[in-house]
Motif scaffolding. Structure first.
Motif, PDB file in Angstrom:
ATOM      1  N   GLY A  38       0.757  -1.241   0.000  1.00  0.00           N
ATOM      2  CA  GLY A  38       0.000   0.000   0.000  1.00  0.00           C
ATOM      3  C   GLY A  38       0.787   1.290   0.000  1.00  0.00           C
ATOM      4  O   GLY A  38       0.192   2.374   0.094  1.00  0.00           O
ATOM      5  N   LEU A  39       2.112   1.217  -0.115  1.00  0.00           N
ATOM      6  CA  LEU A  39       2.881   2.458  -0.169  1.00  0.00           C
ATOM      7  C   LEU A  39       2.610   3.176  -1.486  1.00  0.00           C
ATOM      8  O   LEU A  39       2.408   2.554  -2.524  1.00  0.00           O
ATOM      9  N   VAL A  40       2.626   4.494  -1.427  1.00  0.00           N
ATOM     10  CA  VAL A  40       2.341   5.323  -2.594  1.00  0.00           C
ATOM     11  C   VAL A  40       3.649   5.898  -3.127  1.00  0.00           C
ATOM     12  O   VAL A  40       4.377   6.573  -2.403  1.00  0.00           O
ATOM     13  N   PHE A  41       3.951   5.635  -4.396  1.00  0.00           N
ATOM     14  CA  PHE A  41       5.198   6.093  -5.022  1.00  0.00           C
ATOM     15  C   PHE A  41       4.902   7.229  -6.001  1.00  0.00           C
ATOM     16  O   PHE A  41       3.881   7.214  -6.683  1.00  0.00           O
ATOM     17  N   ASN A  42       5.820   8.194  -6.066  1.00  0.00           N
ATOM     18  CA  ASN A  42       5.644   9.289  -7.022  1.00  0.00           C
ATOM     19  C   ASN A  42       6.978   9.801  -7.543  1.00  0.00           C
ATOM     20  O   ASN A  42       7.999   9.729  -6.857  1.00  0.00           O
ATOM     21  N   LYS A  43       6.967  10.307  -8.775  1.00  0.00           N
ATOM     22  CA  LYS A  43       8.141  10.957  -9.349  1.00  0.00           C
ATOM     23  C   LYS A  43       8.244  12.373  -8.809  1.00  0.00           C
ATOM     24  O   LYS A  43       7.263  12.931  -8.305  1.00  0.00           O
ATOM     25  N   VAL A  44       9.440  12.960  -8.910  1.00  0.00           N
ATOM     26  CA  VAL A  44       9.659  14.319  -8.410  1.00  0.00           C
ATOM     27  C   VAL A  44      10.163  15.214  -9.543  1.00  0.00           C
ATOM     28  O   VAL A  44      10.555  14.724 -10.608  1.00  0.00           O
ATOM     29  N   GLU A  45      10.137  16.508  -9.303  1.00  0.00           N
ATOM     30  CA  GLU A  45      10.713  17.469 -10.255  1.00  0.00           C
ATOM     31  C   GLU A  45      12.214  17.538  -9.966  1.00  0.00           C
ATOM     32  O   GLU A  45      12.696  18.417  -9.246  1.00  0.00           O
ATOM     33  N   LYS A  46      12.938  16.594 -10.545  1.00  0.00           N
ATOM     34  CA  LYS A  46      14.339  16.386 -10.178  1.00  0.00           C
ATOM     35  C   LYS A  46      15.221  17.599 -10.464  1.00  0.00           C
ATOM     36  O   LYS A  46      16.187  17.863  -9.737  1.00  0.00           O
TER      37      LYS A  46
END
Length: 332
Positions: free
Chosen positions: A291-299
């Motif tokens: 159930g962990l939520v993963f997201n990309k970032v504005e690197k």
């Protein structure tokens, strides 16, 4: 008045292992004690098991490793000291822990210094990796048998997804024991701390900290998914690990075993890397299932914030020229 001396945990370990390692063996068998801080299923264990298997096979069982995982006999920093003193034979020493012994190793801890796994391997296996290895060998009286890989580190917390540096404002984040990684997260806007890894779970559970940075395997094995929710792909660090072997113990080995150890170290390095890559994929799948939520970032925004870290630390890690030797070989 006579006082009984009070020994620290490390001093007791040193005394015990001094006598154990110096005991004679009438069968001419050699047992090399090694330590690491991963679990029995960790890629570090895979690497050492491969090393032990080669040594046993090629010497008809006369040389083998006795592996102590999960920091059973020493913390990572203590194990490094024990290798230097010749108390144990070997340990995988991460760039985070090594940086307090060999400041130049912090070069590999600079944020976004590597942009891909291929880039990482090319650097640590090439001339720069050899130069850093030589500094480690001089400072710690050891031999670097190879560079292991300990994952790509991301940022996770229990409060919210992190998309840009400003999202970290006010969040208390635990980082590995490198002053550069501490500088990095402070530059990102977090309140960074080098709290002991063993205290991290309870600190987050009790609300003392909001999160940390780690690879997927630690996030799964240490069950941090029970106390956190959001994992953001900052990918700020490819964690390098030097497999160091005590020079004091190496010099006592027969020459044929010395040569075999160096050869086996290369094969163990490959086995550890493959295990790390495979187990990372398995861990990511398991974490999503939990159930962990993963997201990309504005690197790019994070990289802008990291520029101050380079400016502050360049001189301590060999100068901007050394940094440029790595960054100029990136694939992007």
């Amino acid at each position: 008045m006579f006082r009984i001396p009070i020994f620290t945990r490390f001093q007791i370990i040193y005394i015990l292992f001094f006598f154990l390692c110096c005991s004679s063996n009438t069968n001419d068998e050699i047992t090399i004690k090694v330590s690491h801080n991963g679990s029995h299923q960790h890629p570090h264990q895979v690497g050492f098991e491969k090393l032990s298997s080669i040594l046993e096979t090629e010497t008809n069982g006369n040389v083998k490793l006795e592996i102590f995982p999960a920091s059973q006999i020493a913390s990572e920093e203590e194990a490094i000291e024990m290798v230097k003193l010749g108390v144990i034979g070997s340990t995988p020493a991460s760039s985070g822990a090594l940086s307090s012994f060999v400041p130049e190793v912090d070069l590999f801890n600079l944020p976004f210094i590597f942009d891909s796994l291929e880039h990482f391997y090319n650097i640590v296996d090439g001339p720069i990796g050899k130069e850093i290895s030589t500094k480690i060998e001089t400072q710690l009286d050891c031999i670097v048998l190879g560079w292991w890989f300990s994952g790509i580190r991301n940022t996770w917390n229990s409060e919210k997804p992190i998309y840009k540096p400003s999202d970290l404002a006010g969040l208390k984040i635990r980082v590995i024991g490198s002053s550069i990684v501490l500088d990095t997260f402070n530059a990102f806007g977090a309140q960074a701390t080098n709290m002991s890894f063993g205290e991290l779970y309870s600190a987050i559970q009790q609300g003392v900290l909001d999160g940390a940075e780690s690879d997927h395997i630690d996030l799964l094995v240490e069950k941090f998914y029970e106390v956190t929710k959001y994992v953001s792909y900052t990918e700020h660090l490819y964690l390098s690990v030097a497999l160091i072997f005590s020079r004091k113990q190496f010099d006592k080995l027969p020459s044929n075993v010395q040569q075999l150890l160096i050869k086996a170290g290369k094969e163990a390095t490959l086995a550890q890397r493959i295990a790390m890559e495979n187990k990372t994929k398995e861990a990511l799948y398991a974490l999503k299932e939990k159930g962990l939520v993963f997201n990309k970032v504005e690197k790019d925004l994070f990289k802008e914030k990291a520029e101050i870290v380079y400016a502050k630390n360049a001189e301590n890690v060999g100068g901007i020229g050394m940094i440029n030797r790595i960054t100029s070989s990136k694939s992007d």
